[in-house]
Design an enzyme around this catalytic site. Structure first.
Site, PDB file in Angstrom:
ATOM      1  N   THR A  32      -0.702  10.002  27.853  1.00 62.95           N
ATOM      2  CA  THR A  32      -2.090  10.467  27.737  1.00 62.95           C
ATOM      3  C   THR A  32      -2.461  10.664  26.277  1.00 62.95           C
ATOM      4  O   THR A  32      -1.608  10.934  25.427  1.00 62.95           O
ATOM      5  CB  THR A  32      -2.267  11.823  28.441  1.00 62.95           C
ATOM      6  OG1 THR A  32      -1.466  12.809  27.779  1.00 62.95           O
ATOM      7  CG2 THR A  32      -1.860  11.762  29.903  1.00 62.95           C
ATOM      8  N   LYS A 136       9.545  21.478  40.929  1.00 62.38           N
ATOM      9  CA  LYS A 136       9.729  21.723  42.362  1.00 62.38           C
ATOM     10  C   LYS A 136      10.538  20.595  43.000  1.00 62.38           C
ATOM     11  O   LYS A 136      11.370  20.828  43.887  1.00 62.38           O
ATOM     12  CB  LYS A 136       8.364  21.849  43.038  1.00 62.38           C
ATOM     13  CG  LYS A 136       8.447  22.017  44.554  1.00 62.38           C
ATOM     14  CD  LYS A 136       7.085  22.229  45.184  1.00 62.38           C
ATOM     15  CE  LYS A 136       7.208  22.373  46.697  1.00 62.38           C
ATOM     16  NZ  LYS A 136       5.904  22.689  47.340  1.00 62.38           N
ATOM     17  N   TYR A 213      27.703  42.152  21.930  1.00 57.70           N
ATOM     18  CA  TYR A 213      27.748  43.025  23.093  1.00 57.70           C
ATOM     19  C   TYR A 213      26.637  44.043  22.978  1.00 57.70           C
ATOM     20  O   TYR A 213      25.882  44.063  21.989  1.00 57.70           O
ATOM     21  CB  TYR A 213      29.115  43.704  23.253  1.00 57.70           C
ATOM     22  CG  TYR A 213      29.627  44.431  22.030  1.00 57.70           C
ATOM     23  CD1 TYR A 213      29.179  45.715  21.708  1.00 57.70           C
ATOM     24  CD2 TYR A 213      30.568  43.839  21.196  1.00 57.70           C
ATOM     25  CE1 TYR A 213      29.662  46.387  20.595  1.00 57.70           C
ATOM     26  CE2 TYR A 213      31.054  44.506  20.073  1.00 57.70           C
ATOM     27  CZ  TYR A 213      30.595  45.777  19.775  1.00 57.70           C
ATOM     28  OH  TYR A 213      31.063  46.436  18.682  1.00 57.70           O
ATOM     29  N   HIS A 273      22.258  57.183  15.214  1.00 60.52           N
ATOM     30  CA  HIS A 273      22.079  57.269  16.664  1.00 60.52           C
ATOM     31  C   HIS A 273      20.625  57.592  17.031  1.00 60.52           C
ATOM     32  O   HIS A 273      20.354  58.434  17.885  1.00 60.52           O
ATOM     33  CB  HIS A 273      23.035  58.297  17.260  1.00 60.52           C
ATOM     34  CG  HIS A 273      24.470  57.993  16.962  1.00 60.52           C
ATOM     35  ND1 HIS A 273      25.101  56.878  17.438  1.00 60.52           N
ATOM     36  CD2 HIS A 273      25.386  58.651  16.209  1.00 60.52           C
ATOM     37  CE1 HIS A 273      26.357  56.853  17.003  1.00 60.52           C
ATOM     38  NE2 HIS A 273      26.548  57.918  16.251  1.00 60.52           N
ATOM     39  N   GLY A 302      27.623  55.586   7.085  1.00 59.07           N
ATOM     40  CA  GLY A 302      27.567  54.599   8.155  1.00 59.07           C
ATOM     41  C   GLY A 302      26.223  54.526   8.846  1.00 59.07           C
ATOM     42  O   GLY A 302      26.114  53.966   9.940  1.00 59.07           O
ATOM     43  N   GLU A 325      25.167  50.879   6.989  1.00 57.04           N
ATOM     44  CA  GLU A 325      25.130  49.693   7.840  1.00 57.04           C
ATOM     45  C   GLU A 325      23.964  48.777   7.473  1.00 57.04           C
ATOM     46  O   GLU A 325      24.117  47.557   7.391  1.00 57.04           O
ATOM     47  CB  GLU A 325      24.999  50.112   9.317  1.00 57.04           C
ATOM     48  CG  GLU A 325      26.241  50.770   9.900  1.00 57.04           C
ATOM     49  CD  GLU A 325      27.266  49.763  10.375  1.00 57.04           C
ATOM     50  OE1 GLU A 325      27.018  48.550  10.251  1.00 57.04           O
ATOM     51  OE2 GLU A 325      28.319  50.200  10.851  1.00 57.04           O
ATOM     52  N   ASN A 414      15.011  68.391  23.271  1.00 55.44           N
ATOM     53  CA  ASN A 414      14.220  69.351  22.508  1.00 55.44           C
ATOM     54  C   ASN A 414      14.524  69.185  21.028  1.00 55.44           C
ATOM     55  O   ASN A 414      15.679  69.025  20.665  1.00 55.44           O
ATOM     56  CB  ASN A 414      14.536  70.781  22.948  1.00 55.44           C
ATOM     57  CG  ASN A 414      13.936  71.104  24.305  1.00 55.44           C
ATOM     58  OD1 ASN A 414      12.771  70.820  24.561  1.00 55.44           O
ATOM     59  ND2 ASN A 414      14.740  71.724  25.180  1.00 55.44           N
ATOM     60  N   ARG A 434      15.311  75.012  23.651  1.00 52.38           N
ATOM     61  CA  ARG A 434      14.706  74.942  22.322  1.00 52.38           C
ATOM     62  C   ARG A 434      15.424  75.831  21.301  1.00 52.38           C
ATOM     63  O   ARG A 434      15.607  75.441  20.154  1.00 52.38           O
ATOM     64  CB  ARG A 434      13.220  75.309  22.426  1.00 52.38           C
ATOM     65  CG  ARG A 434      12.427  74.951  21.184  1.00 52.38           C
ATOM     66  CD  ARG A 434      10.974  74.733  21.539  1.00 52.38           C
ATOM     67  NE  ARG A 434      10.845  73.655  22.514  1.00 52.38           N
ATOM     68  CZ  ARG A 434      10.891  72.355  22.210  1.00 52.38           C
ATOM     69  NH1 ARG A 434      11.025  71.977  20.954  1.00 52.38           N
ATOM     70  NH2 ARG A 434      10.778  71.440  23.148  1.00 52.38           N
ATOM     71  N   PHE A 459       5.938  73.460  22.676  1.00 54.45           N
ATOM     72  CA  PHE A 459       5.680  74.896  22.490  1.00 54.45           C
ATOM     73  C   PHE A 459       6.922  75.751  22.732  1.00 54.45           C
ATOM     74  O   PHE A 459       7.905  75.299  23.322  1.00 54.45           O
ATOM     75  CB  PHE A 459       4.521  75.360  23.364  1.00 54.45           C
ATOM     76  CG  PHE A 459       4.723  75.206  24.852  1.00 54.45           C
ATOM     77  CD1 PHE A 459       5.735  75.876  25.529  1.00 54.45           C
ATOM     78  CD2 PHE A 459       3.853  74.414  25.603  1.00 54.45           C
ATOM     79  CE1 PHE A 459       5.906  75.759  26.898  1.00 54.45           C
ATOM     80  CE2 PHE A 459       4.018  74.285  26.980  1.00 54.45           C
ATOM     81  CZ  PHE A 459       5.047  74.961  27.630  1.00 54.45           C
ATOM     82  N   ARG A 506       1.743  67.691  21.523  1.00 55.56           N
ATOM     83  CA  ARG A 506       3.200  67.753  21.534  1.00 55.56           C
ATOM     84  C   ARG A 506       3.774  66.352  21.301  1.00 55.56           C
ATOM     85  O   ARG A 506       3.067  65.347  21.443  1.00 55.56           O
ATOM     86  CB  ARG A 506       3.712  68.335  22.844  1.00 55.56           C
ATOM     87  CG  ARG A 506       3.716  67.354  24.001  1.00 55.56           C
ATOM     88  CD  ARG A 506       4.319  67.947  25.261  1.00 55.56           C
ATOM     89  NE  ARG A 506       4.499  66.910  26.254  1.00 55.56           N
ATOM     90  CZ  ARG A 506       4.699  67.150  27.550  1.00 55.56           C
ATOM     91  NH1 ARG A 506       4.734  68.385  28.001  1.00 55.56           N
ATOM     92  NH2 ARG A 506       4.872  66.145  28.394  1.00 55.56           N
TER      93      ARG A 506
END
Length: 510
Positions: A32, A136, A213, A273, A302, A325, A414, A434, A459, A506
């Site tokens: 086409t 299909k 991993y 972390h 690290g 890192e 918290n 908290r 709060f 908050r």
């Protein structure tokens, strides 16, 4: 019966070589528009699709392959006598190979200033229809949507080793491809109509890389990105140096990037972390990093560091002195690169710091489902704060309160942050109550708490956190307010001469 291959591609990479290979193998080539022109210019005996349909394309090319002579040839089951008879009666030849990729919808909507009309004209109709029909019927039809598959398919055809299992894998790729294409279109229309939480949530991501991993060695993982992601994103990172990123690296790097984007001043964020272990701002990025480092020189070891200014030689000297890192920045000076690339394993990521300017959503998987919400882009100004206590914060306290509020937003709940003089001093993250988070933050801050400020992501349900703050010498507190027992905390602050402001917002982070 002659073998027939149908070509209709937007991405014309290597299509001529593939077509030449099929021509050598005796396939009749049908094509086409622009693809036909390219094949014919290469000297190939390709015929127009209108010769097959016996119907000229109409509506400016919107209708050209939507015809029984095409789809009958694609969908007919070769081992079905009734299907074969119907093809013969209607003089329809089977199509054995389909080579199709789609109008560049993604590239179109990615262009600045693209109009709705332009986007709509780049929604392919005939292409997906042919792809889905061929996929299909994979038992009889080979369908190729990815130019990377041209040579492997040709090799197997030449060796007469293209099996049904190969065709099934190609069909699976087709359905992923068309699903991705439709998801982008659905996303575009959801955006322009303002349907943020539609009745079905259709999203698509494209693979960036397989990872060694996941969070742990026994977990398989990969990294995917949104097709049209712009601006400040880990998905847009250019890795300038270092070994491949891990799953945890990407998580931490994303957290660090989100944090450093909060600050307009030269800023440095250290993350471990997915929680900040140190944040600092200063007149220079080197000064900012020095504060971030001094905030917690133990935990930064690290860790991941994100900076919102170019890394210069002075900053690079500091970064080089410790084990990190990843370092993230909008750019690195030539001298900084020379200093940092001397460390073999450190990863250097160059990421644009400008905001994409689009509404972002956060997607979290749960067993059997997804949670979707807007990204927490809530911010407060000094004018939006409510002073709840008799004593108002000083100018310096107010500056520190706003600094700490930006930091606590990115700490797992918290959450409590202690800060002073544009520097975090203590971070209490992810505690079940908290006051426990406050005790961790205050203990980390040590003897620096006198005159420092405290930020809480939610709060105070009781005044025990205020009492702990007062005992440590905290001079001002910022928190959302809204507890039924706010008055108890306000009273405790007044008794100890602590200024406390409410944000009315908050920042829970789970």
């Amino acid at each position: 019966m002659k073998k027939r291959a149908l070509f209709s591609v937007s991405d014309k990479s290597n299509v001529v070589d593939f077509a030449k290979g099929l021509d050598r193998l005796g396939y009749e080539l049908v094509s086409t528009g622009g693809t036909l022109k390219k094949l014919q210019e290469a000297g190939l005996p390709a015929i127009p699709v209108s010769d097959v349909t016996r119907f000229e394309e109409i509506l400016d090319g919107r209708v050209k392959t939507l015809h029984p002579n095409i789809h009958g040839g694609l969908l007919a089951k070769r081992d079905d006598a009734g299907h074969r008879q119907q093809l013969e009666e209607r003089e329809i030849d089977p199509i054995d190979i389909v080579v199709v990729n789609l109008y560049p919808f993604k590239q179109t909507i990615d262009q600045p200033g693209v109009t709705e009309a332009e986007a709509i004209e780049n929604i392919d109709i005939g292409g997906p229809t042919m792809l889905r029909a061929a996929a299909k019927n994979f038992r009889d039809v080979t369908v190729v949507v990815d130019p990377d598959d041209y040579q492997p398919v040709l090799d197997k055809l030449e060796q007469e080793s293209l099996q049904e299992e190969n065709r099934k894998r190609l069909a699976a790729k087709v359905f992923r491809h068309t699903a991705n294409y439709d998801a982008m279109i659905a996303g575009y229309f959801s955006d322009i109509t303002g349907d943020i939480t539609p009745e079905t949530y259709t999203i698509t991501y494209e693979k960036v890389q397989s990872l060694r991993y996941g969070e742990n060695p026994h977990q398989q993982a990969a990294f995917y990105k949104q097709p049209n992601v712009k601006g400040a994103s880990i998905a847009n990172a250019e890795q300038l140096h270092g070994k491949e990123l891990s799953y945890n690296n990407i998580q931490d790097a994303n957290a660090a990037l989100e944090m450093v984007l909060e600050y307009e001043e030269p800023a440095a964020v250290a993350v471990k972390h997915m929680n900040p272990c140190g944040i600092g701002i200063g007149n220079t990025v080197a000064a900012a990093f020095q504060k971030a480092y001094q905030a917690d020189p133990v935990s930064i070891f690290g860790g991941i560091v994100a900076l919102n200014r170019e890394v210069d030689a002075a900053t690079a000297e500091q970064l080089k002195a410790i084990f990190l890192e990843i370092v993230i920045a909008p750019s690195f000076s030539e001298k900084a690169m020379e200093l940092l690339t001397g460390k073999k394993n450190i990863r250097l990521l160059k990421i644009p710091m400008e905001d994409a300017g689009t509404t972002r959503q956060k997607v979290v998987s749960v067993i059997g489902g997804l949670l979707v919400q807007d990204v927490d882009e809530g911010r407060v100004t000094e004018q939006a704060l409510t002073v709840a206590t008799k004593r108002k914060p000083t100018e310096q306290e107010m500056k520190d309160l706003l600094f700490a509020w930006k930091a606590v937003k990115h700490v797992k709940s918290n959450a409590i942050v202690i800060a002073n003089q544009d520097q975090t001093l203590g971070v209490g993250a992810g505690q079940m109550n908290r006051v426990g988070a406050a005790k961790i933050a205050l203990e980390q801050a040590g003897d620096q708490t006198k005159g420092a400020v405290m930020a809480s992501d939610a709060f105070f349900p009781m005044p025990d956190t205020v009492e702990a703050a007062a005992k440590a010498g905290i001079s001002a507190i910022i928190q959302p307010g809204g507890s039924k027992r706010d008055e108890d905390s306000i009273k405790a602050c007044d008794e100890h001469g602590i200024a406390m402001v409410f944000t009315g917002m908050r920042h829970f982070k789970h």
